[in-house]
Design a protein around this motif. Structure first.
Motif, PDB file in Angstrom:
ATOM      1  N   LEU A 139       0.844  -1.192   0.000  1.00  0.00           N
ATOM      2  CA  LEU A 139       0.000   0.000   0.000  1.00  0.00           C
ATOM      3  C   LEU A 139       0.877   1.238   0.000  1.00  0.00           C
ATOM      4  CD1 LEU A 139      -2.424  -1.264   2.769  1.00  0.00           C
ATOM      5  CD2 LEU A 139      -3.061  -0.933   0.377  1.00  0.00           C
ATOM      6  N   LEU A 140       0.402   2.278  -0.661  1.00  0.00           N
ATOM      7  CA  LEU A 140       1.125   3.544  -0.699  1.00  0.00           C
ATOM      8  C   LEU A 140       0.196   4.661  -0.273  1.00  0.00           C
ATOM      9  CD1 LEU A 140       2.912   1.795  -2.747  1.00  0.00           C
ATOM     10  CD2 LEU A 140       3.525   3.986  -3.759  1.00  0.00           C
ATOM     11  N   TYR A 141       0.771   5.672   0.366  1.00  0.00           N
ATOM     12  CA  TYR A 141       0.040   6.909   0.628  1.00  0.00           C
ATOM     13  C   TYR A 141       0.929   8.052   0.158  1.00  0.00           C
ATOM     14  CZ  TYR A 141      -3.058  10.331   2.714  1.00  0.00           C
ATOM     15  OH  TYR A 141      -3.960  11.375   2.897  1.00  0.00           O
ATOM     16  N   VAL A 142       0.466   8.756  -0.884  1.00  0.00           N
ATOM     17  CA  VAL A 142       1.239   9.846  -1.476  1.00  0.00           C
ATOM     18  C   VAL A 142       0.643  11.170  -1.015  1.00  0.00           C
ATOM     19  CG1 VAL A 142       2.115  10.858  -3.605  1.00  0.00           C
ATOM     20  CG2 VAL A 142       1.679   8.392  -3.497  1.00  0.00           C
ATOM     21  N   TYR A 143       1.424  11.943  -0.273  1.00  0.00           N
ATOM     22  CA  TYR A 143       0.943  13.238   0.217  1.00  0.00           C
ATOM     23  C   TYR A 143       0.740  14.208  -0.939  1.00  0.00           C
ATOM     24  CZ  TYR A 143       1.987  11.998   5.095  1.00  0.00           C
ATOM     25  OH  TYR A 143       2.007  11.416   6.340  1.00  0.00           O
ATOM     26  N   THR A 144      -0.289  15.035  -0.830  1.00  0.00           N
ATOM     27  CA  THR A 144      -0.591  16.021  -1.864  1.00  0.00           C
ATOM     28  C   THR A 144       0.261  17.272  -1.720  1.00  0.00           C
ATOM     29  OG1 THR A 144      -2.872  15.249  -2.038  1.00  0.00           O
ATOM     30  CG2 THR A 144      -2.413  17.461  -2.861  1.00  0.00           C
ATOM     31  N   TYR A 145       0.546  17.695  -0.486  1.00  0.00           N
ATOM     32  CA  TYR A 145       1.171  18.995  -0.252  1.00  0.00           C
ATOM     33  C   TYR A 145       2.598  18.911   0.277  1.00  0.00           C
ATOM     34  CZ  TYR A 145      -3.729  20.334  -0.651  1.00  0.00           C
ATOM     35  OH  TYR A 145      -5.023  20.493  -1.109  1.00  0.00           O
ATOM     36  N   ARG A 146       3.203  17.750   0.235  1.00  0.00           N
ATOM     37  CA  ARG A 146       4.608  17.621   0.643  1.00  0.00           C
ATOM     38  C   ARG A 146       5.287  16.538  -0.182  1.00  0.00           C
ATOM     39  NH1 ARG A 146       3.698  14.813   6.603  1.00  0.00           N
ATOM     40  NH2 ARG A 146       1.799  16.069   6.654  1.00  0.00           N
ATOM     41  N   ASN A 147       6.600  16.537  -0.195  1.00  0.00           N
ATOM     42  CA  ASN A 147       7.369  15.632  -1.059  1.00  0.00           C
ATOM     43  C   ASN A 147       7.647  14.300  -0.378  1.00  0.00           C
ATOM     44  OD1 ASN A 147       9.187  16.461   0.854  1.00  0.00           O
ATOM     45  ND2 ASN A 147      10.880  16.841  -0.574  1.00  0.00           N
ATOM     46  N   GLN A 148       6.588  13.595  -0.045  1.00  0.00           N
ATOM     47  CA  GLN A 148       6.777  12.360   0.702  1.00  0.00           C
ATOM     48  C   GLN A 148       5.690  11.355   0.356  1.00  0.00           C
ATOM     49  OE1 GLN A 148       6.154  11.716   5.250  1.00  0.00           O
ATOM     50  NE2 GLN A 148       8.259  12.450   5.029  1.00  0.00           N
TER      51      GLN A 148
ATOM     52  N   THR B 212      11.571  19.942  -3.380  1.00  0.00           N
ATOM     53  CA  THR B 212      12.131  20.296  -2.069  1.00  0.00           C
ATOM     54  C   THR B 212      11.080  20.720  -1.049  1.00  0.00           C
ATOM     55  OG1 THR B 212      12.487  22.553  -2.883  1.00  0.00           O
ATOM     56  CG2 THR B 212      14.307  20.999  -3.110  1.00  0.00           C
ATOM     57  N   THR B 213       9.808  20.489  -1.347  1.00  0.00           N
ATOM     58  CA  THR B 213       8.735  20.915  -0.434  1.00  0.00           C
ATOM     59  C   THR B 213       8.506  19.845   0.622  1.00  0.00           C
ATOM     60  OG1 THR B 213       7.704  22.025  -2.326  1.00  0.00           O
ATOM     61  CG2 THR B 213       6.404  21.864  -0.312  1.00  0.00           C
ATOM     62  N   SER B 214       9.302  19.872   1.673  1.00  0.00           N
ATOM     63  CA  SER B 214       9.205  18.855   2.726  1.00  0.00           C
ATOM     64  C   SER B 214       8.123  19.178   3.753  1.00  0.00           C
ATOM     65  CB  SER B 214      10.556  18.705   3.435  1.00  0.00           C
ATOM     66  OG  SER B 214      10.960  19.942   4.000  1.00  0.00           O
ATOM     67  N   ARG B 215       7.686  20.438   3.794  1.00  0.00           N
ATOM     68  CA  ARG B 215       6.639  20.835   4.735  1.00  0.00           C
ATOM     69  C   ARG B 215       5.453  21.394   3.960  1.00  0.00           C
ATOM     70  NH1 ARG B 215       5.998  21.603  10.048  1.00  0.00           N
ATOM     71  NH2 ARG B 215       4.503  23.164  10.762  1.00  0.00           N
ATOM     72  N   ALA B 216       4.257  20.899   4.297  1.00  0.00           N
ATOM     73  CA  ALA B 216       3.045  21.325   3.608  1.00  0.00           C
ATOM     74  C   ALA B 216       2.820  22.823   3.792  1.00  0.00           C
ATOM     75  CB  ALA B 216       1.838  20.558   4.145  1.00  0.00           C
ATOM     76  N   GLN B 217       2.669  23.532   2.675  1.00  0.00           N
ATOM     77  CA  GLN B 217       2.450  24.978   2.716  1.00  0.00           C
ATOM     78  C   GLN B 217       0.951  25.263   2.643  1.00  0.00           C
ATOM     79  OE1 GLN B 217       5.039  27.159   0.021  1.00  0.00           O
ATOM     80  NE2 GLN B 217       6.667  25.650   0.250  1.00  0.00           N
ATOM     81  N   VAL B 218       0.301  25.060   3.785  1.00  0.00           N
ATOM     82  CA  VAL B 218      -1.138  25.306   3.902  1.00  0.00           C
ATOM     83  C   VAL B 218      -1.379  26.274   5.052  1.00  0.00           C
ATOM     84  CG1 VAL B 218      -1.796  23.069   2.932  1.00  0.00           C
ATOM     85  CG2 VAL B 218      -1.437  23.275   5.389  1.00  0.00           C
ATOM     86  N   GLN B 219      -2.333  27.174   4.850  1.00  0.00           N
ATOM     87  CA  GLN B 219      -2.743  28.113   5.893  1.00  0.00           C
ATOM     88  C   GLN B 219      -4.170  27.757   6.301  1.00  0.00           C
ATOM     89  OE1 GLN B 219      -2.041  32.243   4.789  1.00  0.00           O
ATOM     90  NE2 GLN B 219      -0.322  31.644   3.477  1.00  0.00           N
ATOM     91  N   VAL B 220      -4.328  27.399   7.566  1.00  0.00           N
ATOM     92  CA  VAL B 220      -5.608  26.875   8.048  1.00  0.00           C
ATOM     93  C   VAL B 220      -6.124  27.738   9.184  1.00  0.00           C
ATOM     94  CG1 VAL B 220      -6.773  24.840   8.996  1.00  0.00           C
ATOM     95  CG2 VAL B 220      -4.861  24.551   7.402  1.00  0.00           C
ATOM     96  N   ARG B 221      -7.448  27.961   9.146  1.00  0.00           N
ATOM     97  CA  ARG B 221      -8.107  28.728  10.211  1.00  0.00           C
ATOM     98  C   ARG B 221      -9.185  27.851  10.848  1.00  0.00           C
ATOM     99  NH1 ARG B 221     -12.392  32.496   9.410  1.00  0.00           N
ATOM    100  NH2 ARG B 221     -11.929  32.389   7.186  1.00  0.00           N
ATOM    101  N   ALA B 222      -9.174  27.803  12.177  1.00  0.00           N
ATOM    102  CA  ALA B 222     -10.170  27.030  12.908  1.00  0.00           C
ATOM    103  C   ALA B 222     -11.460  27.845  13.053  1.00  0.00           C
ATOM    104  CB  ALA B 222      -9.636  26.636  14.286  1.00  0.00           C
ATOM    105  N   LEU B 223     -12.593  27.234  12.706  1.00  0.00           N
ATOM    106  CA  LEU B 223     -13.894  27.886  12.831  1.00  0.00           C
ATOM    107  C   LEU B 223     -14.492  27.622  14.206  1.00  0.00           C
ATOM    108  CD1 LEU B 223     -15.344  26.996   9.299  1.00  0.00           C
ATOM    109  CD2 LEU B 223     -14.056  29.034   9.991  1.00  0.00           C
TER     110      LEU B 223
END
Length: 510
Positions: free
Chosen positions: A356-365, A384-395
């Protein structure tokens, strides 16, 4: 006769020098006038890809410097030794390309553009010999000892050969295992063979059985369509469910012989039917909610869901024969920002190796796991995107929302025989922006270890871009708009596939 000999020596030395000046100036100016293309082509070299950014300007500067040194009598001998060194380096480089390279790249500018690789090897050897003759004659004018001349000629050649071999070995390690985002595009790794218009752009791959590709349809979720791998015939069957009284939101189909499965994780429910029959029966209801599912066998599945405790995404296993039926692994998907958006990705199953594989959408892993969700390997893509570049706000109601569009790294994938085909969303170094506007880039990786295998382009069909991939032993099938297209793999791709024979033999013994 002896009195005329120095004159011939002088003519030979000057002729050799002028020929080198002509070659070096022509080659350097040609590269300089189209520097970006020269650097891009050098980056495709299977020997020097990792050092393209350094070697491209260095070669031009060195060629011009040597040409200048050959113009003056006081620096001519040093210029000839330098020319011999550079020509030996070029010769060793071409020899390695022809005999030890994964593929033979296109030419990379200058005179190489006019000759084939073998012809240029002969050309280089001849010019290296010419430099040796000129060096010997010039050293004799200075009454240098023969042993000194030999040593001064042999050492540069050994140094040049060692330097090129060292760069080759180092570059191969960097590109395949420690890549700094330089892609390699081999010569014709796939060949466009055939296409079939499906009449709608809402299809997705559901599986393959006995030369028949099964397709689901997001706008007609109870229709299962088959297309033969020759892309000549298409058949559809309407699935009947034993219970249709659920508030369905997103029904999907998956085929694993001898069954087909329909499921909706928002209900949650899983149906199973026999291939060749249209009726599907409920085999799981309200056992677990899920957003993605992969069939392991007729009674066990792996899925992705949101943990009710941590509110983060997790992977889990559903086994209808076990008690409890559901087991979660909350450590596989690693939280970086919120544990929800940053862990988004695609769950895949390799039908050959059963991994089984899980391919991250927002990081290189991507993760490689066994069927029990035990982590086998944690590998990465070449960006080289090792950390997901997402900005999240809690509602206020506990939900999370993205504040800005995220940087998508990986788009869609397929896996076959321990080779991951990953459509990247990021442009690498030394790549043409114009080609990126006209094609999708698919990168190949081993899933058995950290190794990048190369890349290929899948060109757009007008305004239609690649949306789904499906790989087999010989072909990759692509959905683009309303079309399904078939591309044949070259041997440069298929040689990386692992067969399932050893695993199947081992399982038969157990």
């Amino acid at each position: 006769m002896q009195k005329r000999l120095p004159k011939y020596r002088s003519v030979i030395i000057r002729t050799a020098s002028y020929l080198y000046i002509l070659v070096f100036v022509y080659a350097a100016v040609s590269k300089l006038l189209d520097f970006e293309n020269f650097r891009v082509q050098l980056a495709q070299s299977p020997l020097l890809s990792a050092y393209a950014g350094l070697i491209a300007p260095a070669v031009i500067i060195l060629e011009l410097l040597l040409a200048l040194m050959l113009c003056f009598k006081t620096t001519r001998l040093t210029g000839l030794y330098g020319s011999f060194f550079l020509m030996v380096a070029f010769t060793v480089y071409i020899y390695l390309i022809l005999n030890f390279s994964d593929f033979v790249p296109c030419s990379c500018g200058g005179i190489i553009e006019k000759l084939g690789w073998t012809e240029h090897l002969v050309f280089n050897i001849a010019f290296a010999a010419l430099a040796v003759v000129a060096i010997v004659l010039l050293e004799k004018e200075k009454s240098s000892r023969t042993v000194v001349v030999i040593l001064k000629s042999v050492l540069p050649s050994l140094l040049a050969a060692g330097l090129v071999v060292g760069l080759f070995l180092s570059s191969e390690h960097i590109i395949k295992q420690e890549n700094n985002f330089i892609r390699r595009f081999g010569q014709h790794p796939i060949r466009d063979e055939k296409s079939l218009d499906m009449g709608a752009n809402s299809y997705y791959f559901a599986g393959m059985v006995d030369g028949q590709i099964y397709l689901g349809n997001t706008t007609a979720p109870l229709i299962l369509t088959t297309v033969d791998t020759a892309l000549t015939t298409k058949k559809s069957i309407k699935i009947r469910l034993d219970n249709t009284g659920h508030p369905f939101r997103f029904i999907q189909a998956q085929v694993k012989p001898p069954h087909f499965y329909l499921y909706d994780g928002t209900v949650p429910v899983i149906y199973r039917g026999q291939l060749g029959d249209s009726l599907a029966y409920t085999i799981s209801f309200e056992d677990c909610y899920f957003s993605q599912l992969q069939v392991i066998d007729s009674l066990s599945f792996v899925f992705r869901a949101q943990s009710s405790q941590t509110k983060t995404q997790v992977l889990g296993r559903l086994n209808l024969y076990q008690n409890p039926k559901v087991r979660l692994n909350e450590t596989l998907l690693e939280k970086q920002v919120d544990g929800m958006f940053d862990t988004d990705g695609w769950l895949l199953r390799d039908e050959v190796t059963r991994e089984l594989l899980y391919v991250y959408t927002y990081r290189n892993q991507f993760l490689v796991m066994d069927r029990e969700l035990n982590l086998l390997r944690k590998l990465h893509t070449i960006d080289t995107t090792s950390r997901a570049q997402v900005q999240v706000r809690a509602l206020s109601d506990g939900r999370h929302k993205m504040d800005a569009p995220p940087l998508q790294v990986n788009k869609t994938q397929a896996v076959h025989g321990q080779v991951l085909f990953n459509q990247s969303n990021l442009m690498g170094k030394f790549e043409s922006r114009e080609i990126w506007k006209q094609a999708a880039v698919v990168d190949l990786y081993r899933t058995g270890k950290q190794e990048y295998l190369g890349s290929f382009y899948v060109h757009d069909r007008g305004k239609n871009k690649l949306s789904r991939l499906f790989a087999t032993d010989k072909h990759v099938f692509v959905l683009s708009g309303s079309e399904i297209k078939r591309y044949r793999f070259a041997q440069a791709v298929t040689r990386h596939f692992r067969t399932g024979e050893a695993e199947n033999l081992e399982q038969s013994r157990q």
